[in-house]
Design an enzyme around this catalytic site. Structure first.
Site, PDB file in Angstrom:
ATOM      1  CG  ASN A  67      -2.086   0.810   1.642  1.00 37.97           C
ATOM      2  OD1 ASN A  67      -1.928   1.859   0.954  1.00 37.97           O
ATOM      3  ND2 ASN A  67      -2.259   0.935   1.954  1.00 37.97           N
ATOM      4  NE  ARG A 123      -5.372   2.616  -0.426  1.00 40.35           N
ATOM      5  CZ  ARG A 123      -5.593   4.204   0.216  1.00 40.35           C
ATOM      6  NH1 ARG A 123      -4.576   4.198   0.190  1.00 40.35           N
ATOM      7  NH2 ARG A 123      -6.705   4.708   0.042  1.00 40.35           N
ATOM      8  CG  HIS A 182     -11.702   5.698   2.358  1.00 41.49           C
ATOM      9  ND1 HIS A 182     -12.225   6.883   3.218  1.00 41.49           N
ATOM     10  CD2 HIS A 182     -10.652   6.054   1.997  1.00 41.49           C
ATOM     11  CE1 HIS A 182     -11.505   7.568   3.261  1.00 41.49           C
ATOM     12  NE2 HIS A 182     -10.264   7.048   3.604  1.00 41.49           N
ATOM     13  NE  ARG A 209      -7.075  14.400   0.950  1.00 37.27           N
ATOM     14  CZ  ARG A 209      -7.868  13.072   1.139  1.00 37.27           C
ATOM     15  NH1 ARG A 209      -8.518  12.117   1.643  1.00 37.27           N
ATOM     16  NH2 ARG A 209      -6.354  11.926   1.570  1.00 37.27           N
ATOM     17  CD  GLU A 247      -8.706   0.611   3.913  1.00 35.26           C
ATOM     18  OE1 GLU A 247      -7.888   1.237   4.555  1.00 35.26           O
ATOM     19  OE2 GLU A 247      -8.276   1.766   2.330  1.00 35.26           O
TER      20      GLU A 247
END
Ligand code: ADP
Length: 373
Positions: free
Chosen positions: A9, A66, A155, A216, A357
Site C-alpha cells: 500500500n 492498492r 475507500h 482536507r 483493507e
C-alpha cells in the site's frame, strides 16, 4: 499458486506492507517518510525495494497493490500487464497525488519479481455501482465527459469490507442489508450500501470532497477556489495544497490528529471545540442525507482510526437522531472490539468494526490469481 500474498500500500509518504499465508499475517510493517528530506528512502521505488529485501518471499503466489484511482475502466481488481499498467498511468491526471506512488510500487515489484503475478485492487472499484444520478455532477455534459469529471468515490475496499462484516456481526443476509458506513481515518468518507452495492458516497472525483478530514476540507463552495485565485493571488497548486494538506482539522486547529484535537477541546480550547463541532455536524448531515436516499436503514457502522477509537465523535455525530431510530448506548459505546453500540430495542443497529483493507486486498488478489489458473 500458493496462498502466500504480499500486499503493498504505497501512500503519499509511506509504504505499508503485509505478508499473508491464507488469512494469517506472517509479516507486516511500514516504511515512512518516503521522499522527505532528512531520513527516509528517496522515493517509493526505493522503499518498495527495501521491503522486498526485508520480507521472506519464498513461495510467494502473488502481490496485491492498492491503487487509488481506477477511473471508469476498472470496476474489479485486475492482473497487471503492460496494457493495464499503461491504463493506470493514463489515470494519473485524475489522481496526481496518489496514482504515481501506486505505480512506482507496481513497477518495482514487476521488475524484481518477474514471475510473480501482480494484482491491482482499486479504491474506486466498489463504487462502480453508483447510479448515474449519484455519479453525475450538474455541469456541462460535454466538458464533464471530455475530462472525466464525475464522482468515482474512494475507500471502496474499506466500505466493502466493513459493510460485509456488519452483515456478519448482525447475522443478517448482506444482500438485504442497508448500511451507512463511516470511514473516519486521516481521510474520511461516508457510503450508503444497499444490498452490497454502493449507491452513494461522499468522496467525489478526488478524495477531497465530503467529510471533514485530518488535512482536507471536504465539501466547500467551489467559489472559494476562484476567490483565492483572484483576491489572494494564490496559484492553483498552492490552493490544491491548501485544501488537501492544510485544511480540515489541521486547518482549524493546527493539528491533524483527532486525539490531540479532543485533548485540546477537553482542556477548554475554543478552536478545537469548533473543529469538533464542524467535523461531527458534517457527519450528521451525511447520515441524514443517506437515510433519505436509502429510505430505510438497518445499520450505521463506524470504522478507521477515529471511527473505531473515538466514542465522543460517535456519540456527537449521531446525537439527536432518535427520531430516525438511531441511538448510541453509552456503556456499549465505551467498550472495545467489533460490536453493536446501539440499545437492544433500537430500530437501527449502530456498529463499530475494525477495517482491514490489507486483508481484503489479499483476498481479492487471491481471487484474481486463482480465477486465472
Ligand atoms: P489512515 O487514514 O492514515 O489509515 P487511521 O485510519 O489509522 O489512518 O486514522 C488515523 C486517525 O485516527 C488519526 O487522526 C488519529 O488521531 C485517529 N485516532 C486514532 N486513535 C484515536 C483515538 N483513540 N481517539 C481519537 N482519534 C483516534
Amino acid at each position: 499458486m500458493t496462498d502466500r500474498v504480499l500486499v503493498l500500500n504505497c501512500g503519499s509518504s509511506s509504504v505499508k506492507y503485509r505478508l499473508y499465508d491464507g488469512e494469517t499475517v506472517r509479516d507486516k510493517g511500514i516504511v515512512e517518510r518516503v521522499g522527505e528530506p532528512g531520513g527516509g528512502p528517496a522515493d517509493h521505488a526505493t522503499a518498495v525495494r527495501e521491503i522486498i529485501d526485508r520480507v521472506d518471499l519464498a513461495g510467494l503466489g502473488a502481490v496485491g497493490h492498492r491503487v487509488v484511482h481506477g477511473g471508469r475502466r476498472f470496476s474489479q481488481p485486475v492482473l497487471v500487464d503492460d496494457e493495464v499498467f499503461a491504463a493506470i498511468e493514463d489515470l494519473v491526471p485524475l489522481a496526481p497525488l496518489h496514482n504515481p506512488a501506486n505505480l512506482a510500487g507496481i513497477e518495482v515489484a514487476r521488475r524484481v519479481m518477474p514471475g510473480v503475478p501482480q494484482v491491482a485492487v482499486f479504491d474506486t472499484a466498489f463504487h462502480h455501482t453508483l447510479p448515474e444520478a449519484a455519479a453525475t455532477y450538474a455541469i456541462d455534459r460535454d466538458t464533464a465527459e471530455r475530462y472525466g469529471i464525475r464522482r468515482y468515490g474512494f475507500h471502496g475496499t474499506s466500505h466493502a469490507y466493513v459493510s460485509k462484516r456488519t452483515a456478519e456481526l448482525l447475522e443478517r443476509p448482506y444482500e438485504q442489508l442497508r448500511t451507512i458506513t463511516l470511514h473516519l481515518g486521516n481521510g474520511a468518507s461516508a457510503c450508503a450500501v444497499d444490498g452490497g452495492r454502493s449507491v452513494a458516497t461522499s468522496m467525489g472525483m478526488s478524495p477531497l470532497e465530503g467529510l471533514v478530514m485530518g488535512t482536507r476540507s471536504g465539501d466547500l463552495d467551489p467559489t472559494v477556489i476562484f476567490h483565492l485565485r483572484r483576491e489572494a493571488g494564490m496559484g492553483v497548486d498552492e490552493i490544491d495544497d491548501l485544501l488537501n494538506h492544510r485544511s480540515g482539522l489541521f486547518g482549524l486547529t493546527g493539528v491533524n490528529d483527532m486525539r490531540e484535537v479532543q485533548a485540546r477541546q477537553e482542556a477548554g480550547d475554543p478552536a478545537a471545540a469548533l473543529a469538533l463541532a464542524v467535523y461531527c455536524r458534517r457527519i450528521t448531515g451525511y447520515v441524514g442525507a443517506y437515510y433519505a436516499l436509502l429510505g430505510r436503514v438497518d445499520a450505521v457502522t463506524f470504522t478507521a482510526g477515529v471511527g473505531e477509537h473515538s466514542p465522543e465523535v460517535r456519540a456527537a455525530a449521531l446525537a439527536g437522531l432518535e427520531r430516525l431510530g438511531i441511538a448510541v448506548d453509552p456503556a456499549r459505546n465505551a467498550g472495545t472490539g467489533d460490536r453493536v453500540i446501539s440499545p437492544d430495542d433500537a430500530e437501527v443497529a449502530v456498529c463499530v468494526i475494525g477495517t482491514d483493507e490489507e486483508r481484503e486486498i489479499a483476498r481479492e488478489t487471491r481471487a484474481v490469481v486463482g480465477a486465472g489458473r
